[in-house]
Design a protein around this motif. Structure first.
Motif, PDB file in Angstrom:
ATOM      1  N   THR A  25      -1.773   4.602 -16.275  1.00 56.40           N
ATOM      2  CA  THR A  25      -1.489   5.665 -15.312  1.00 56.40           C
ATOM      3  C   THR A  25      -2.611   5.785 -14.286  1.00 56.40           C
ATOM      4  OG1 THR A  25      -0.188   6.887 -16.943  1.00 56.40           O
ATOM      5  CG2 THR A  25      -1.036   8.136 -15.063  1.00 56.40           C
ATOM      6  N   LEU A  26      -3.846   5.730 -14.745  1.00 60.76           N
ATOM      7  CA  LEU A  26      -4.985   5.885 -13.842  1.00 60.76           C
ATOM      8  C   LEU A  26      -5.131   4.699 -12.902  1.00 60.76           C
ATOM      9  CD1 LEU A  26      -7.390   7.417 -16.464  1.00 60.76           C
ATOM     10  CD2 LEU A  26      -6.676   8.568 -14.350  1.00 60.76           C
ATOM     11  N   ARG A  27      -4.866   3.493 -13.376  1.00 63.79           N
ATOM     12  CA  ARG A  27      -5.003   2.343 -12.479  1.00 63.79           C
ATOM     13  C   ARG A  27      -3.861   2.300 -11.475  1.00 63.79           C
ATOM     14  NH1 ARG A  27      -1.836  -2.568 -11.789  1.00 63.79           N
ATOM     15  NH2 ARG A  27      -3.740  -3.807 -11.918  1.00 63.79           N
ATOM     16  N   LEU A  85       4.291   4.810  -8.533  1.00 61.72           N
ATOM     17  CA  LEU A  85       3.997   4.167  -9.816  1.00 61.72           C
ATOM     18  C   LEU A  85       3.180   5.082 -10.713  1.00 61.72           C
ATOM     19  CD1 LEU A  85       3.213   0.555  -8.584  1.00 61.72           C
ATOM     20  CD2 LEU A  85       5.227   1.315  -9.851  1.00 61.72           C
ATOM     21  N   ALA A  86       2.228   5.789 -10.142  1.00 61.45           N
ATOM     22  CA  ALA A  86       1.425   6.704 -10.947  1.00 61.45           C
ATOM     23  C   ALA A  86       2.282   7.827 -11.500  1.00 61.45           C
ATOM     24  CB  ALA A  86       0.284   7.275 -10.102  1.00 61.45           C
ATOM     25  N   ALA A  87       3.137   8.398 -10.664  1.00 59.64           N
ATOM     26  CA  ALA A  87       3.971   9.511 -11.111  1.00 59.64           C
ATOM     27  C   ALA A  87       4.920   9.076 -12.214  1.00 59.64           C
ATOM     28  CB  ALA A  87       4.762  10.070  -9.930  1.00 59.64           C
ATOM     29  N   GLY A 136      -3.759  13.122 -16.936  1.00 62.30           N
ATOM     30  CA  GLY A 136      -2.959  14.317 -16.715  1.00 62.30           C
ATOM     31  C   GLY A 136      -3.319  15.066 -15.454  1.00 62.30           C
ATOM     32  N   GLU A 137      -4.382  14.636 -14.782  1.00 61.06           N
ATOM     33  CA  GLU A 137      -4.848  15.320 -13.578  1.00 61.06           C
ATOM     34  C   GLU A 137      -4.627  14.512 -12.303  1.00 61.06           C
ATOM     35  OE1 GLU A 137      -5.830  18.313 -13.441  1.00 61.06           O
ATOM     36  OE2 GLU A 137      -6.210  18.806 -15.552  1.00 61.06           O
ATOM     37  N   ALA A 150      -8.730   8.076  -5.233  1.00 64.91           N
ATOM     38  CA  ALA A 150      -8.635   7.970  -6.690  1.00 64.91           C
ATOM     39  C   ALA A 150      -9.480   8.993  -7.427  1.00 64.91           C
ATOM     40  CB  ALA A 150      -9.066   6.566  -7.121  1.00 64.91           C
ATOM     41  N   ALA A 151     -10.161   9.871  -6.703  1.00 66.35           N
ATOM     42  CA  ALA A 151     -11.214  10.690  -7.320  1.00 66.35           C
ATOM     43  C   ALA A 151     -10.730  11.941  -8.034  1.00 66.35           C
ATOM     44  CB  ALA A 151     -12.243  11.085  -6.258  1.00 66.35           C
ATOM     45  N   ARG A 152      -9.524  12.400  -7.747  1.00 63.59           N
ATOM     46  CA  ARG A 152      -9.126  13.701  -8.283  1.00 63.59           C
ATOM     47  C   ARG A 152      -9.194  13.780  -9.811  1.00 63.59           C
ATOM     48  NH1 ARG A 152      -4.047  17.682  -6.880  1.00 63.59           N
ATOM     49  NH2 ARG A 152      -4.113  18.848  -8.808  1.00 63.59           N
ATOM     50  N   PRO A 153      -8.718  12.797 -10.572  1.00 62.89           N
ATOM     51  CA  PRO A 153      -8.815  12.928 -12.038  1.00 62.89           C
ATOM     52  C   PRO A 153     -10.236  13.128 -12.527  1.00 62.89           C
ATOM     53  CG  PRO A 153      -7.329  11.150 -11.451  1.00 62.89           C
ATOM     54  CD  PRO A 153      -8.007  11.571 -10.186  1.00 62.89           C
TER      55      PRO A 153
END
Length: 292
Positions: A160-162, A137-139, A128-129, A247-250
């Motif tokens: 979603t994360l990958r 693709l993530a969105a 969610g973050e 990729a670090a924000r989540p």
């Protein structure tokens, strides 16, 4: 959001634990059977339908761009034709049901229910973050509703994360002028995947494949044998470092304590999934988990 260094350092480790959970959708017999039951007969029809389904009844051109790894003609053999065989909603349902069934058969249904529930909660919170800017693709995956069931929620969050990491990786490659075939050769030279398998699985003919190898030689990243040079190793490491940062924000949002908790919960689950044997060693993703 300012992304602390600890989140960047964590991003690759969390990917290595989440990726096996996601990858059953491509390789497990339950996922293949679910795709065929939804009308998508044949491995590649199922692959393109299920992975592209969050985008709706999309055609080949945007999928070729977003996936950044396939020859356009290979994608065009599946899209948009698969949408005459089944619907995106059907593909979404099939991939979720098939993946959850594969994870259960792999042994995750024997996991501590409390641990599985906590892992699903933490992974969903991280998903969610995501930073969706420029990440198609993530969105699209993040916009899907949370499914019922902890295994289902864990699989969708992992997906979603990958895809978030993958979108960022593609952006890094594009920014550094590394096309799909050159990117494949760089991965092969780094020892992360099998070359001939990857060439045929991505639809590139001998001429295009040779041109990608020549591109890397001209840059000084591989030698005449295709082995990484020092400059090539540096470039590979820099691409991965920038991918980690993207990729670090989540993980920054989840925080170090909850991120470490999730990693500890996922590690035995990923090992269990890999031990089931569906996800291939040295597959196209180039997954490396601490030598395991």
């Amino acid at each position: 959001m300012t992304v602390p260094d600890i989140a960047v350092q964590t991003a690759r480790a969390l990917w290595a634990e989440l990726e096996p959970v996601h990858d059953v959708v491509y390789f497990a017999p339950e996922a293949r059977a679910a795709a065929e039951a939804a009308g998508f007969r044949g491995f590649w029809r199922g692959y393109f339908a299920m992975r592209a389904a969050p985008l709706g009844p999309v055609g080949a051109a945007p999928v070729t761009a977003a996936f950044h790894g396939f020859h356009p003609s290979m994608v065009a053999r599946a899209l948009p034709g698969v949408w005459s065989l089944g619907t995106p909603d059907g593909a979404l349902a099939a991939r979720l049901a098939g993946s959850a069934a594969a994870l259960r058969r792999s042994g995750l249904d024997g996991a501590d229910p409390a641990a599985l529930h906590r892992a699903a909660e933490l992974a969903w919170a991280a998903a969610g973050e995501i930073d969706a800017d420029g990440r198609v693709l993530a969105a699209a995956n993040a916009a899907l509703p949370r499914p019922d069931g902890d295994l289902e929620a864990l699989w969708q969050a992992s997906t979603t994360l990958r895809e978030h990491r993958g979108d960022g990786h593609v952006a890094v490659l594009v920014a550094r002028g590394v096309g799909p075939v050159a990117a494949h050769h760089l991965k092969i030279a780094a020892g992360e995947t099998d070359g001939e398998w990857l060439r045929t699985a991505r639809g590139f003919g001998p001429d295009a494949w040779a041109a990608g190898a020549e591109d890397l030689r001209a840059r000084g990243w591989v030698d005449a044998t295709g082995a990484l040079t020092a400059a090539g190793a540096d470039e590979h490491d820099e691409i991965e470092r920038l991918t980690d940062r993207a990729a670090a924000r989540p993980w920054a949002a989840l925080g170090p304590e909850r991120t470490a908790e999730l990693a500890a919960l996922l590690a035995p689950m990923a090992t269990t999934v890999l031990a089931a044997g569906d996800v291939p060693v040295h597959g196209p993703v180039g997954l490396v988990r601490d030598g395991r």
